[in-house]
Structures are given as structure tokens and as C-alpha cells.
Design a protein around this motif. Structure first.
Motif, PDB file in Angstrom:
ATOM      1  N   PRO A 193       0.824  -1.217   0.000  1.00 13.99           N
ATOM      2  CA  PRO A 193       0.000   0.000   0.000  1.00 13.99           C
ATOM      3  C   PRO A 193       0.859   1.269   0.000  1.00 13.99           C
ATOM      4  O   PRO A 193       0.497   2.262  -0.642  1.00 13.99           O
ATOM      5  CB  PRO A 193      -0.796  -0.112   1.305  1.00 13.99           C
ATOM      6  N   ILE A 194       2.009   1.222   0.676  1.00 12.54           N
ATOM      7  CA  ILE A 194       2.835   2.440   0.748  1.00 12.54           C
ATOM      8  C   ILE A 194       3.333   2.838  -0.646  1.00 12.54           C
ATOM      9  O   ILE A 194       3.386   4.019  -0.992  1.00 12.54           O
ATOM     10  CB  ILE A 194       3.999   2.285   1.746  1.00 12.54           C
ATOM     11  N   LEU A 195       3.644   1.850  -1.466  1.00  8.88           N
ATOM     12  CA  LEU A 195       4.120   2.168  -2.818  1.00  8.88           C
ATOM     13  C   LEU A 195       2.967   2.654  -3.696  1.00  8.88           C
ATOM     14  O   LEU A 195       3.143   3.520  -4.547  1.00  8.88           O
ATOM     15  CB  LEU A 195       4.805   0.955  -3.446  1.00  8.88           C
ATOM     16  N   ARG A 196       1.780   2.079  -3.464  1.00  5.08           N
ATOM     17  CA  ARG A 196       0.605   2.561  -4.208  1.00  5.08           C
ATOM     18  C   ARG A 196       0.333   4.017  -3.866  1.00  5.08           C
ATOM     19  O   ARG A 196       0.016   4.824  -4.720  1.00  5.08           O
ATOM     20  CB  ARG A 196      -0.623   1.724  -3.852  1.00  5.08           C
ATOM     21  N   ALA A 197       0.515   4.357  -2.578  1.00 11.02           N
ATOM     22  CA  ALA A 197       0.286   5.740  -2.157  1.00 11.02           C
ATOM     23  C   ALA A 197       1.338   6.674  -2.749  1.00 11.02           C
ATOM     24  O   ALA A 197       1.037   7.807  -3.118  1.00 11.02           O
ATOM     25  CB  ALA A 197       0.293   5.824  -0.636  1.00 11.02           C
ATOM     26  N   MET A 198       2.555   6.192  -2.840  1.00 12.58           N
ATOM     27  CA  MET A 198       3.647   7.018  -3.376  1.00 12.58           C
ATOM     28  C   MET A 198       3.519   7.224  -4.893  1.00 12.58           C
ATOM     29  O   MET A 198       4.005   8.197  -5.429  1.00 12.58           O
ATOM     30  CB  MET A 198       4.995   6.341  -3.107  1.00 12.58           C
TER      31      MET A 198
END
Ligand SMILES: [Zn+2]
Length: 585
Positions: free
Chosen positions: A191-196
Motif C-alpha cells: 500500500p505504501i508504494l501505491r500511495a507514493m
């Protein structure tokens, strides 16, 4: 008697049949004799700086940094060859199964030496020593079956994707359903990479429909190496936590770089690195240099250097710098730029190097990004325990004495090499950068820096000028014909040929040993520097191609003969395997 003999033979047969068949080494692994050829010419350099002055917090941070380094190492190997990691795993299993005989043990050492399954042979060819595919110019950064021509044509037809395809921190893939699905799954996992990277998932999905493998797309390192980036991030954040008390600026830099690994944007880390004031440690960390990309010279490769500052030497060096603008203004080209006078420069002991930074590199200047360079400057790292390592200094002297006439035997001195190296790095600060020269850009930029160094030290009339000039010639000596994918060796050969042409050096027709006419030095350097600055200012790639073609001549009677002398003098020091005490080696 006959019967007895028969029984004897039968007994022998039974015994040998009972023994297990000798374990077989599959095709494609080099023989012991072949690896020995290279290992016989390999010296081990062990770096072991005294870390006792580091407070416990920094000792603890080092442990986390080494873990991040291991990630950089793994990524570097993976970037250079698609089968590096799997090939090594198979070798390790084979080695364990066989009880680590010399044959497989040697191959493990070769893997360490060459940081992957491709060796540089004694005649400077690149050859796999494990059963893997031969190296390709695009390494593992472009589809292995794509040619330069195919990608060029695609870029011409789709100029809108040129920037992302040739981005320094993206992996190029064929647009197939399988590739796109792989990347979509990777993004869904974190999820953190999707947010980034908010639009990327949608974009990948939109491409899936018509994908048939004829188009290419680029995926940022962050997403291509998602697992490893997250692992590196976690170790760096833990390291920063330890550094907060004793070196808050370094902690800030490490946190910024950790986030850069997730955003695929190095600006925050580069800014806090280059402008930071750190106490004892410094860290070069990330993907910067493009030397390994022999297809476009565009992709950067991961590496890390963990360095301990030599406070006293750094202070002395900073005092000695100054008057840089005057040197920039004196360079033989028109559009002079403003240079900052306070360049962050430091003298360091290498604690440990990983990936692209591993080896006996004596100095670096980073970052390379022109925008960040303009905004924040660049930092220069001089690696003292490599520059002054007795094994390396001794080998350099032996090569020098074998290559030049006796009258010049004493001209070379390690301090001259230190000064020349320092000013080479400063040379990267001056003049144009010529990134438009594509696959010639790296070699041209390095040649510029070599020449600016000699030009500047000459202009300052440095007290050690003779040793510096000798080091400038030592630099151009080759132990083998350079391959076109070796930017350093190629530009060194160009200088060598130019120096010959200008009468600065002359070779004895029988022995190929060199005599030096130091009076010709200023002209030889200035004339070549003029040409190089012209190429860089114009960004004319066709002119660069022609120039490189013209000045990379290699003849058997001179170049090869001299190379043979050098190889003989190098003996067991042709290849250098570096080990680090801090890593328990
Ligand atoms: Zn350089």
C-alpha cells in the motif's frame, strides 16, 4: 593362476562398483585450471580502519547500514545479469553438495571478484564462468532479446515515452500481459508504494488490454525492486534511529534517502547529503553511476560506501582548495559558468563498499543529476585507505617502471596521484557536462576531468607537478585493449594516443618503453582539453563517434607490446579482490 587373476579382477570391479559415482559438475562451470588462471593474478586487499572511536550508537547504526548494503549488493548483481542470483544459488548448492572442492570454491571467489557470473578474462573478454547466458550490453535493465535498433525505432515512433524509457532509475520491459500483471501484483502488495505512485496502477491496467510485446514500457526502480526497496527502507530507518543522538544531520540524510527509495526521487536525500555537516561517518548510498549500461549509458546501478572521515586530512584539504572560479575561467572554451567556491570534500577510510561502489575506486563526486548539482552542488569523497594502500601503490610503481625508460623510473610518487585524483573529481565540477553525447558521455566526461586536473595543477604550478604529470601518464597505460563498453579505459587510450601524437611520449620501437618529453605536457593537455570541451559543449554525438573512432587505435607493435610488459609487471596484482574487516572478512 589364470583363475586367480580372474578373481582378482572381479574383486576390483566389485569394489569400484560399490563406490558412489563421482559427483558430476554440470556443463558450463569453468574448470579449476581456468579459474586458477585469473585467481593467480588476483591480489586480496583487506580494508580494516580503526572503528574504536565510534560511539555505541554509531556502532549500532553500522549494523543496520551493512544490512542495507547487502540489499544494494544483491540489486547490483541482479541489475547486471538476469541469472546472477539464481546462478550463484545453484553454485552454492553444488559447492555444498560436493564438499567445497577447489573447482567450485574458486568459482565462488570469482563471483565475488566480478560481482556476478561474468568474468573478465586475461585478454579482456567478458565470459560467463557459470552456466548462464552471455552478458548483453543492456545487462538486465532492458529486455534481454531487445536490440538497440529495436528500442531506437520504438522511441522514434513514440517520442512521448522517451524520457521514461531512458530514465536513469527505471527498468525497461516489453509490454506483455505477463510483465504487466507482475508489476500490478507488486503494487498491490505494498500500500505504501501505491500511495507514493498514485497513478501507476491505473496506468499499468490500462496497458494490459492491447499488450502484445511489441511495445516497451518503463517501471521505476522503486516498483521493479519493491521487496528490496522496502527492506532497505526498514534498515535505514533503524540506522537513523540510532544516529539521532550522536549525528542528527546524518540521521536526517539517512531518513531522506530511505524515503527516496520509495519515491524513486533522490532530491531530498541528495540535498541533505551534499549540504550536510556530518561528524564521523559518511555514506554514499543508492543508484548513481551508469558505467554498467553498455546499451544506452542511461541506467544507474545500485551501490553503497560506508566511510569514516579523516578529520585532519579533510581540514588540510579544504584549506588548500580555493580560486576555483579562476580555473573555470581559464578553461579553453567559451561559455564559462559560475562555480561554487566551497566544495564539500572529505578524506575517508572505507569501512565497507557494496555493489557498484565495491572495488578499488579511489574517489567519487556525486550526485550526477544536473538539476540537483546546480541546486545543491556535489560532494567529493576521497578514499584514503585505497589511494595509499601499500599493495596498490607498490603495483602501480612496478607497472610504471616496466613501462617507462629508466630515466623516468623515479618520477611517480603516491602524493602526485592523490593530487591528480582530487583534481580529477573537482574537474567534474568545471566545464560543460556533455550528457547529450549518449554512450560517449561517460568516457568524455571522465576524460574532461582527467585533463582539467592536469590543466589546473599545471596552472597552479603545484610543488609536486612532476609526480602529478607522471601520474597523468601512468593513468593512460593499458594492460589490454579496452572494450568499447569500458569508458575509463577507452578515454585513457585516447589520451595515450593523443600524447603520442603530440610528442609528449614516445615509444622505443624495440621494447615499447616510453620516454617522456615533459616540455610538451602543457600543449598536449590543452589541445586535447579544447577538443573534449568542444564535443561536450556542442553535444554532437556523431562528432564524438568519429573522434572516438579516430583516437582509439590499438597496434600490435606498440600498444599490445606495452600491454604485455604491463601485464608481466602486474603479475599477481592484475585483479583486486577487496575484503572488509568490518563485515567480518
Ligand atoms: Zn571521474
Amino acid at each position: 593362476m589364470k583363475k586367480l587373476l580372474f578373481l582378482f579382477i572381479a574383486a576390483t570391479i566389485t569394489v569400484s562398483a560399490q563406490q558412489p559415482a563421482p559427483p558430476e559438475v554440470p556443463e558450463g562451470y569453468w574448470t579449476e585450471a581456468k579459474s586458477k588462471e585469473i585467481l593467480d593474478k588476483t591480489v586480496t586487499i583487506r580494508l580494516a580502519p580503526d572503528l574504536s572511536s565510534l560511539p555505541p550508537e554509531e556502532q549500532a547504526a553500522l549494523k543496520e547500514l551493512f544490512e542495507a548494503g547487502a540489499v544494494m549488493q544483491k540489486l547490483y548483481e541482479l541489475q547486471r545479469h538476469p541469472e546472477a542470483l539464481t546462478g550463484f544459488e545453484k553454485l552454492r548448492n553444488l559447492d555444498a553438495r560436493l564438499g567445497s572442492p577447489a573447482r567450485t570454491k574458486n568459482l565462488r571467489t570469482l563471483y565475488r571478484l566480478f560481482q556476478g557470473p561474468i568474468a573478465t578474462t586475461l585478454d579482456n573478454k567478458r565470459e560467463p564462468f557459470l552456466p548462464v547466458a552471455p552478458a548483453t550490453p543492456g545487462r538486465n535493465m532492458y529486455p534481454v532479446d531487445a536490440t538497440r535498433d529495436e528500442i531506437d525505432k520504438f522511441l522514434t515512433a513514440h517520442p512521448e515515452v522517451r524520457e521514461s524509457i531512458l530514465d536513469p532509475r527505471s527498468v525497461v520491459r516489453r509490454e506483455t500481459k505477463a510483465n504487466l500483471s507482475l508489476d500490478i501484483n507488486g503494487l498491490q502488495l505494498y500500500p505504501i508504494l501505491r500511495a507514493m505512485h498514485p497513478y501507476y496502477l491505473e496506468w499499468l491496467r490500462s496497458r494490459q488490454l492491447g499488450a502484445n510485446g511489441t511495445a516497451f514500457y518503463a517501471i521505476p526502480y522503486t516498483l521493479a525492486y519493491a521487496d528490496d526497496m522496502i527492506t532497505a527502507y526498514n534498515h535505514l530507518v533503524a540506522a537513523a534511529q540510532s544516529l539521532d543522538q550522536t549525528d542528527p544531520e546524518l540521521a536526517r540524510y539517512v531518513r531522506n534517502r530511505a524515503r527516496d527509495f520509495l519515491s524513486n526521487d533522490y532530491e531530498s536525500g541528495d540535498a541533505s547529503w551534499v549540504t550536510g555537516h556530518f561528524n564521523r561517518l559518511n555514506i554514499q548510498l543508492g543508484a548513481y553511476e551508469t558505467y554498467d549500461d553498455a546499451l544506452y549509458g542511461a541506467k544507474t546501478f545500485h551501490g553503497m560506501s560506508i566511510l569514516l572521515k579523516n578529520e585532519k586530512a579533510t581540514e588540510e584539504l579544504r584549506k588548500a582548495l580555493g580560486g576555483l572560479q579562476a580555473i573555470e575561467d581559464a578553461l579553453p572554451y567559451a561559455d564559462h559558468k559560475r562555480v561554487r567556491e566551497d566544495i564539500p570534500v572529505g578524506v575517508y577510510e572505507v569501512i565497507a563498499d557494496f555493489g557498484q561502489a565495491r572495488g578499488t575506486n579511489t574517489a567519487t563526486i556525486l550526485p550526477n543529476d544536473p538539476l540537483f548539482t546546480r541546486r545543491y552542488g556535489r560532494t567529493i569523497l576521497l578514499r584514503e585507505n585505497i589511494m595509499k594502500h601499500p599493495e596498490i601503490v607498490g603495483a602501480t610503481q612496478r607497472v610504471w617502471q616496466a613501462a617507462v625508460a629508466d630515466a623516468h623510473a623515479k618520477d611517480l610518487d603516491p602524493e602526485g596521484s592523490v593530487q591528480r585524483t582530487l583534481w580529477h573529481e573537482i574537474g567534474h565540477y568545471l566545464g560543460p557536462n556533455g550528457s547529450a553525447l549518449g554512450e560517449y558521455a561517460d568516457a568524455t566526461e571522465e576524460m574532461k576531468s582527467d585533463l582539467v586536473s592536469l590543466f589546473a595543477l599545471q596552472k597552479m604550478n603545484h610543488p609536486q607537478l612532476r609526480a602529478i604529470q607522471a601520474s597523468g601518464i601512468r593513468r593512460t597505460l593499458q594492460n589490454a585493449k579496452p572494450r568499447s563498453d569500458q569508458p575509463y579505459n577507452t578515454m585513457q587510450l585516447i589520451q595515450f594516443n593523443w600524447f603520442l601524437d603530440k610528442g609528449l611520449i614516445a615509444a622505443d620501437p624495440k621494447t615499447a618503453r616510453l620516454t617522456i618529453n615533459y616540455d610538451r605536457y602543457p600543449d598536449a593537455v590543452t589541445s586535447l582539453l579544447t577538443e573534449v570541451l568542444k564535443l561536450q559543449s556542442s553535444g554532437n554525438k556523431a562528432a564524438a563517434a568519429e573522434f572516438f573512432q579516430r583516437w582509439t587505435t590499438w597496434t600490435p607493435t606498440l600498444h599490445e607490446k606495452l600491454a604485455q610488459r604491463i601485464r608481466d609487471a602486474e603479475g599477481a596484482t592484475r585483479f583486486r579482490l577487496v575484503r572488509y574487516a568490518a563485515l567480518g572478512e
